[in-house]
Design an enzyme around this catalytic site. Structure first.
Site, PDB file in Angstrom:
ATOM      1  N   ARG A 220       0.828  -1.211   0.000  1.00 51.80           N
ATOM      2  CA  ARG A 220       0.000   0.000   0.000  1.00 51.80           C
ATOM      3  C   ARG A 220       0.866   1.266   0.000  1.00 51.80           C
ATOM      4  O   ARG A 220       0.552   2.257  -0.644  1.00 51.80           O
ATOM      5  CB  ARG A 220      -0.936  -0.017   1.206  1.00 51.80           C
ATOM      6  CG  ARG A 220      -2.010   1.047   1.115  1.00 51.80           C
ATOM      7  CD  ARG A 220      -3.056   0.899   2.204  1.00 51.80           C
ATOM      8  NE  ARG A 220      -3.937   2.048   2.228  1.00 51.80           N
ATOM      9  CZ  ARG A 220      -5.014   2.191   1.469  1.00 51.80           C
ATOM     10  NH1 ARG A 220      -5.361   1.263   0.615  1.00 51.80           N
ATOM     11  NH2 ARG A 220      -5.764   3.267   1.562  1.00 51.80           N
TER      12      ARG A 220
ATOM     13  N   HIS B  41     -12.878   6.723   1.518  1.00 54.74           N
ATOM     14  CA  HIS B  41     -13.436   5.845   0.479  1.00 54.74           C
ATOM     15  C   HIS B  41     -12.598   4.567   0.466  1.00 54.74           C
ATOM     16  O   HIS B  41     -11.677   4.399  -0.321  1.00 54.74           O
ATOM     17  CB  HIS B  41     -13.409   6.527  -0.890  1.00 54.74           C
ATOM     18  CG  HIS B  41     -13.802   5.590  -1.997  1.00 54.74           C
ATOM     19  ND1 HIS B  41     -15.021   4.977  -2.027  1.00 54.74           N
ATOM     20  CD2 HIS B  41     -13.127   5.130  -3.074  1.00 54.74           C
ATOM     21  CE1 HIS B  41     -15.082   4.182  -3.090  1.00 54.74           C
ATOM     22  NE2 HIS B  41     -13.937   4.260  -3.729  1.00 54.74           N
TER      23      HIS B  41
END
Length: 329
Positions: A101, A190
């Site tokens: 990530r 989100h």
């Protein structure tokens, strides 16, 4: 008298979401059926991507949309963003195999720093920016921090897909039309940590929470279903949700520009400290829109369960922010 065309930039214009988005913008779904548009389309400076963009533009021509007043292809944000009224930042670096990530964050930090600087240099100072490309909230934060001359409030992230997903889950549960549900909120990032909250929602004027009256369903079914919906679509379709993402982007900008008539919608916007969310964090909040401005719904009561969920998604955002701090201008 005909309106002057508005300039709309779309990045990642030859991608999946772009393909679902551009024809609807040209058809007047974004800014209204009386508003001509000029599309300024950005793709990476790669021969294959630029060729694909040419093909999409050929198709746009072949639709003979009355509202499409012009379109241009670009590989440089400094030309793509010239004098634009609206920026839809769809293109982002997708997560590849074996990619951490943090690698994804730094790859996107480079893209959105460059795009923020370009917006700052050549876009209208009133430009409305929506970041769709993930991680959307943090990418919007990076662009905002890279564009000091554009008001921070003009930078937004897309939570509308989560909002629409939550609406349809509630409508299915209650066996009611989706349009009858009002005052739904989606808090936070989100990402699967976001918190869809129907405590204030109404259906035909009645409380959704009272109508469902099932805390276990909320915690164990509703919240995870909305959070993992994107993954479920990839699993089923073999591709990520593109048409529904494009639809949410259209809803977000349409409502921001043309107003919500008092209805609540969710937008990822820079906090000013409301609800205990630190300033400048781009976070999903409930808003109404009128006259081209959004206004936060303040003073909603936050119970213990909600605070826990809101803090969880905030912590993820703060972690992402910390991961890109050193890359910001």
């Amino acid at each position: 008298m005909a309106k002057a065309p508005m300039r709309v930039a779309v990045t990642g214009a030859a991608g999946q979401i772009g393909y679902s988005l551009l024809f609807r913008i040209a058809n007047g779904d974004l800014l209204g059926k009386d508003q001509p548009v000029i599309l300024q389309l950005l793709e990476i400076p790669d021969e294959k991507a630029q060729k694909a963009l040419t093909g999409v533009m050929m198709e746009l021509e072949d639709c003979a949309f009355p509202l499409l007043a012009g379109m241009t292809a670009h590989s440089d944000p400094m030309t793509a963003f010239k004098d634009i009224d609206v920026a839809l930042l769809v293109g982002a670096r997708p997560r590849g195999p074996g990619m951490e990530r943090k690698d994804l964050l730094s790859a996107n930090a480079q893209i959105f720093t460059a795009q923020g600087k370009a917006l700052n240099a050549v876009a209208k100072k009133t430009v409305k920016v929506l970041v769709v490309g993930n991680p959307a909230n943090t990418n919007a934060y990076i662009a905002m921090k890279s564009a000091p001359d554009i008001p921070a409030k003009n930078f937004t992230a897309m939570l509308r897909l989560d909002h629409n997903r939550a609406l349809s889950q509630l409508a299915n549960k209650l066996n009611k039309p989706v349009a009858d549900i009002e005052k739904l909120v989606v808090w936070g990032n989100h990402s699967p940590t976001m918190y869809p909250d129907y405590r204030f929602a109404t259906i035909d004027g009645k409380s959704v929470k009272d109508s469902i009256n099932d805390a276990a369903w909320n915690k164990d079914v509703f919240i995870p279903t909305v959070g993992k919906r994107g993954a479920a679509i990839i699993e089923a379709r073999g591709l990520s949700s593109a048409a529904s993402a494009a639809n949410a982007a259209i809803d977000h900008i349409h409502d921001w520009v043309l107003g919500t008539n008092g209805k609540w919608v969710t937008m990822g916007i820079p906090s000013k400290g409301e609800y205990g969310i630190p300033a400048e964090v781009i976070y999903g909040f409930p808003v109404t829109c009128e006259n081209g401005e959004y206004k936060m719904i303040e003073g909603l009561e936050i119970d213990e369960f909600s605070r826990e969920r809101m803090t969880h998604t905030l912590n993820e955002l703060l972690e992402e922010q910390a991961g890109v701090k050193h890359l910001l201008p």
